[in-house]
Motif scaffolding. Structure first.
Motif, PDB file in Angstrom:
ATOM      1  N   UNK A 344      13.341  -1.787 -17.879  1.00  0.00           N
ATOM      2  CA  UNK A 344      14.126  -1.054 -18.874  1.00  0.00           C
ATOM      3  C   UNK A 344      13.281  -0.721 -20.102  1.00  0.00           C
ATOM      4  N   UNK A 345      13.629   0.408 -20.729  1.00  0.00           N
ATOM      5  CA  UNK A 345      12.969   0.850 -21.948  1.00  0.00           C
ATOM      6  C   UNK A 345      13.985   0.973 -23.064  1.00  0.00           C
ATOM      7  N   UNK A 346      13.593   0.579 -24.277  1.00  0.00           N
ATOM      8  CA  UNK A 346      14.498   0.553 -25.435  1.00  0.00           C
ATOM      9  C   UNK A 346      14.200   1.746 -26.346  1.00  0.00           C
ATOM     10  N   UNK A 347      15.243   2.400 -26.811  1.00  0.00           N
ATOM     11  CA  UNK A 347      15.072   3.577 -27.675  1.00  0.00           C
ATOM     12  C   UNK A 347      14.272   3.240 -28.926  1.00  0.00           C
ATOM     13  N   UNK A 348      14.532   2.089 -29.503  1.00  0.00           N
ATOM     14  CA  UNK A 348      13.831   1.687 -30.720  1.00  0.00           C
ATOM     15  C   UNK A 348      12.378   1.268 -30.462  1.00  0.00           C
ATOM     16  N   UNK A 349      12.006   1.214 -29.204  1.00  0.00           N
ATOM     17  CA  UNK A 349      10.648   0.871 -28.821  1.00  0.00           C
ATOM     18  C   UNK A 349      10.586  -0.401 -28.006  1.00  0.00           C
ATOM     19  N   UNK A 350       9.823  -0.396 -26.928  1.00  0.00           N
ATOM     20  CA  UNK A 350       9.653  -1.578 -26.099  1.00  0.00           C
ATOM     21  C   UNK A 350      10.051  -1.348 -24.654  1.00  0.00           C
ATOM     22  N   UNK A 351       9.262  -1.913 -23.731  1.00  0.00           N
ATOM     23  CA  UNK A 351       9.541  -1.848 -22.299  1.00  0.00           C
ATOM     24  C   UNK A 351       9.377  -3.251 -21.740  1.00  0.00           C
ATOM     25  N   UNK A 365       6.702  -8.747 -23.351  1.00  0.00           N
ATOM     26  CA  UNK A 365       7.331  -7.435 -23.520  1.00  0.00           C
ATOM     27  C   UNK A 365       6.334  -6.434 -24.095  1.00  0.00           C
ATOM     28  N   UNK A 366       6.347  -5.243 -23.542  1.00  0.00           N
ATOM     29  CA  UNK A 366       5.400  -4.211 -23.960  1.00  0.00           C
ATOM     30  C   UNK A 366       5.895  -3.541 -25.237  1.00  0.00           C
ATOM     31  N   UNK A 367       5.044  -3.483 -26.247  1.00  0.00           N
ATOM     32  CA  UNK A 367       5.391  -2.803 -27.490  1.00  0.00           C
ATOM     33  C   UNK A 367       5.032  -1.326 -27.360  1.00  0.00           C
ATOM     34  N   UNK A 388       5.520   8.449 -30.444  1.00  0.00           N
ATOM     35  CA  UNK A 388       4.374   7.949 -31.208  1.00  0.00           C
ATOM     36  C   UNK A 388       3.157   7.596 -30.359  1.00  0.00           C
ATOM     37  N   UNK A 389       3.359   7.296 -29.074  1.00  0.00           N
ATOM     38  CA  UNK A 389       2.227   6.874 -28.260  1.00  0.00           C
ATOM     39  C   UNK A 389       2.497   7.103 -26.781  1.00  0.00           C
ATOM     40  N   UNK A 390       1.447   6.870 -25.973  1.00  0.00           N
ATOM     41  CA  UNK A 390       1.565   7.011 -24.523  1.00  0.00           C
ATOM     42  C   UNK A 390       0.553   6.081 -23.869  1.00  0.00           C
ATOM     43  N   UNK A 397       2.578  -6.437 -13.807  1.00  0.00           N
ATOM     44  CA  UNK A 397       2.259  -7.383 -14.886  1.00  0.00           C
ATOM     45  C   UNK A 397       2.522  -6.855 -16.285  1.00  0.00           C
ATOM     46  N   UNK A 398       2.602  -5.531 -16.433  1.00  0.00           N
ATOM     47  CA  UNK A 398       2.755  -4.953 -17.766  1.00  0.00           C
ATOM     48  C   UNK A 398       1.430  -4.751 -18.482  1.00  0.00           C
ATOM     49  N   UNK A 399       0.312  -5.085 -17.811  1.00  0.00           N
ATOM     50  CA  UNK A 399      -1.005  -4.896 -18.422  1.00  0.00           C
ATOM     51  C   UNK A 399      -1.303  -3.414 -18.590  1.00  0.00           C
ATOM     52  N   UNK A 400      -2.018  -3.082 -19.672  1.00  0.00           N
ATOM     53  CA  UNK A 400      -2.386  -1.702 -19.930  1.00  0.00           C
ATOM     54  C   UNK A 400      -3.443  -1.241 -18.927  1.00  0.00           C
ATOM     55  N   UNK A 401      -3.256  -0.039 -18.402  1.00  0.00           N
ATOM     56  CA  UNK A 401      -4.242   0.558 -17.511  1.00  0.00           C
ATOM     57  C   UNK A 401      -5.267   1.333 -18.346  1.00  0.00           C
ATOM     58  N   UNK A 402      -4.746   2.113 -19.292  1.00  0.00           N
ATOM     59  CA  UNK A 402      -5.659   2.734 -20.239  1.00  0.00           C
ATOM     60  C   UNK A 402      -6.141   1.644 -21.190  1.00  0.00           C
TER      61      UNK A 402
END
Length: 636
Positions: A344-351, A365-367, A388-390, A397-402
């Motif tokens: 799930x993704x939150x409108x105020x930010x966070x996945x 939790x991903x910021x 604001x970002x991508x 795992x939620x780890x960043x690929x970029x």
């Protein structure tokens, strides 16, 4: 006239060239429609029919002849808020309740009509079908049924004052079956009325009432009844063995969930309560997912923050299966059921992602930035794009690929596309077009794209001939190295005028293909019980028309066949954009080629504040010529 802007590699050098454009000009309309009364509102529908509210009623317009598709005057003047469009269907409902428009007096008068706005047929109306008072009217899709409750004329005195249920087939316009809610003439002190949306099952109809839920056969026989009163809506699983009833309190501060057996008995000892209003309900093999939204705005600080709650209930007992529900700290904007849990993704930010047993699947939790505009699967992982970002993250795992997120200033408009030819993601924000290599994740600036009138591109597509960006007044085509092939800017008619214009070349709300919840195949509120919010592959975005074509093709009716054919055709905006601007002879609409930025057609409206609608799929301009007349122009 038009202004063209060009730039050298990766930078726009702004200089203006005035050039005479030889474009086809249209003064006389292709079709003229006299609607017979003052025009109050114009709405473009999913099927391309323009529906017009007038002082005399409701009018339907569809190019092909100068004749009206329909002219509904039975109820006199119709206000826009009295017209309800049934999503992903050719139906609309006119709903006028009360005496003199006073809702409190709706028990004394109710006018409802269902119109097929493609064929123009008035399928149902209060008067045509001999109803005295209609209390509820629900269109059930994709079954194309209309369920009515209220008091019908005819019969004796007892029948006319006994609440009745009727089910109509919207394809044929015929009555399927009807029955009285209670036996006519039966004396009772109880108040009987339908409280929510009935649930249409294969062999029966479940009717929620102020006195409980009633299961009725098509002949009106009561199979069972229970004491679960005031239910708002119900859902069931595919084999109709489990039924769930949802009851929201009047203050909308909490919602109670009941499980009903096939014999009407309550299965759970205690019906669980969730905070706020249920926004997502899904029946899964592992249990029940219930997402609810709690709104505490305007209330005491003790009421806590406004946010979504995610609950996972046992289907057998109704107990919460999670010892600790995941924190949201905002409203759920995106929600997907995966093989190993929920994302799930939150409108105020966070996945975040949680397993079905409540264990967090992401390391943390991903910021993210606010307003998650897109979440989709890619071969590299989950791509998300916010204001604001991508970034792309590992779905396990939620780890960043970029290596690090692509960050930009908070942007009102962020557009993206995948360039398959060069295996890269393209994201435009803050007047900058970024390219992210799908293999190496290397981020680079492909071009600086600065549009006139401080506009931001709201369209980004990859074409055979390059990368196209568009906004209300600007169009640009870049080659795959980022060099500008053209940049066309057509000045708006004037900010004071432009802000007042009614309509516009935008995606009309009623034409949007909302492929979620009760609008998809298998709906009839049953959609709350299945995963209709699929996490699609990123490369599939933009194929809504094909999905609509397939959906409508499966429905046996001429109007649905028309819808399927409409979305099978090539959209008028595939190779052109329509821009309202000041032409040599006055304010008008310009059709501009996406291939070369040249004006192909001009339609002068000769009105400083034109009221118009553009069917950008069918390629038709509807223009309010005067208070009673509408012109239609073929833009193809």
């Amino acid at each position: 006239m038009k202004l063209k802007l060009h730039h050298l590699k990766n930078a726009l050098l702004l200089f203006f060239v005035t050039a005479v454009t030889w474009a086809q000009k249209a003064e006389a309309p292709d079709y003229t429609y006299n609607v017979g009364a003052g025009i109050n509102d114009m709405t473009l529908t999913l099927g391309g029919t323009l529906v017009v509210c007038t002082n005399d009623g409701l009018v339907g317009i569809k190019p092909g002849s100068n004749e009206l598709v329909f002219n509904f005057t039975d109820y006199g003047s119709v206000k826009p808020e009295e017209v309800h469009y049934i999503p992903n269907s050719p139906y609309l409902m006119v709903d006028q309740n009360g005496v003199g428009g006073i809702k409190a007096l709706s028990g004394f008068s109710s006018k409802k009509a269902v119109i097929d706005y493609i064929s123009g047929e008035v399928i149902f109306s209060t008067e045509k079908n001999d109803w005295k008072t209609i209390q509820t009217a629900d269109v059930i899709m994709p079954e194309s049924k209309l369920v009515i409750s209220g008091f019908q004329k005819g019969g004796g005195q007892a029948e006319s004052v006994t609440p009745k249920i009727a089910v109509y087939d919207l394809v044929t316009g015929e009555l399927d079956y009807s029955f009285f809610l209670v036996k006519p003439g039966k004396t009772t002190m109880k108040f009987f009325a339908v409280s929510g949306t009935p649930l249409l099952l294969k062999d029966k109809l479940l009717v929620p009432t102020t006195q409980g839920i009633y299961a009725k056969t098509k002949t009106g026989e009561t199979l069972w009844e229970n004491k679960v009163k005031g239910v708002d809506w119900m859902v069931t699983n595919e084999d109709e063995s489990d039924i769930y009833a949802i009851e929201m309190n009047d203050a909308k501060t909490n919602t109670q969930v009941y499980k009903i057996g096939t014999n009407g008995a309550e299965i759970w000892k205690d019906a669980p309560k969730v905070q706020g209003v249920v926004s997502n309900f899904q029946i899964l093999p592992q249990g029940l997912i219930v997402v609810s939204d709690k709104d505490t705005s305007g209330k005491s600080i003790l009421a806590g923050r406004s946010e979504s709650k995610i609950n996972f209930l046992s289907a057998s007992t109704g107990e919460d299966l999670w010892d600790k529900a995941p924190k949201t700290k905002g409203f759920v904007q995106h929600f997907y059921v995966m093989d190993d849990g929920v994302l799930f993704g939150i409108h105020e930010g966070g996945i975040n992602k949680v397993s079905f047993d409540g264990t967090p699947l992401f390391k943390k939790p991903l910021k993210t930035g606010e307003d998650i505009k897109l979440m989709a699967e890619t071969p590299n992982g989950l791509i998300y794009i916010t204001s604001e970002d991508a970034n792309i993250v590992d779905l396990k795992t939620g780890d960043q690929v970029w290596e690090k997120p692509l960050k930009y200033k908070s942007a009102n408009s962020v557009t993206s596309a995948f360039d398959a030819k060069n295996n890269r993601y393209l994201i435009n924000a803050d007047d900058e077009l970024f390219a992210i290599d799908a293999e190496s994740s290397e981020i680079s600036t492909l071009a600086k794209v600065k549009f006139e009138e401080k506009e931001n591109p709201n369209t980004l597509t990859v074409r055979e001939d390059g990368i196209y960006l568009g906004s209300d007044q600007n169009m640009a085509l870049l080659d795959f190295d980022g060099d500008t092939q053209y940049h066309t800017y057509l000045k708006s008619p004037g900010r004071s005028t432009f802000g007042k214009i009614v309509g516009g070349v935008t995606a009309v709300a009623t034409t949007a293909l909302t492929m979620t919840s009760a609008m998809t195949a298998g709906a009839n509120m049953r959609s709350h019980a299945v995963n209709t919010n699929n996490l699609r592959n990123y490369n599939e975005y933009g194929r809504e028309a094909k999905r609509a074509q397939d959906m409508f093709a499966g429905m046996a009716d001429a109007s649905f066949e028309y819808l399927s054919t409409r979305f099978k055709a090539t959209a008028a905006t595939k190779n052109a954009q329509f821009i309202l601007t000041k032409l040599d002879d006055g304010t008008g609409l310009a059709k501009v080629s996406k291939a070369n930025g040249e004006i192909e057609k001009e339609i002068v409206l000769k009105d400083k504040k034109p009221e118009y609608k553009v069917d950008d799929y069918g390629g038709v301009l509807y223009y309010k010529a005067d208070n009673k007349t509408i012109y239609a122009y073929n833009l193809n």
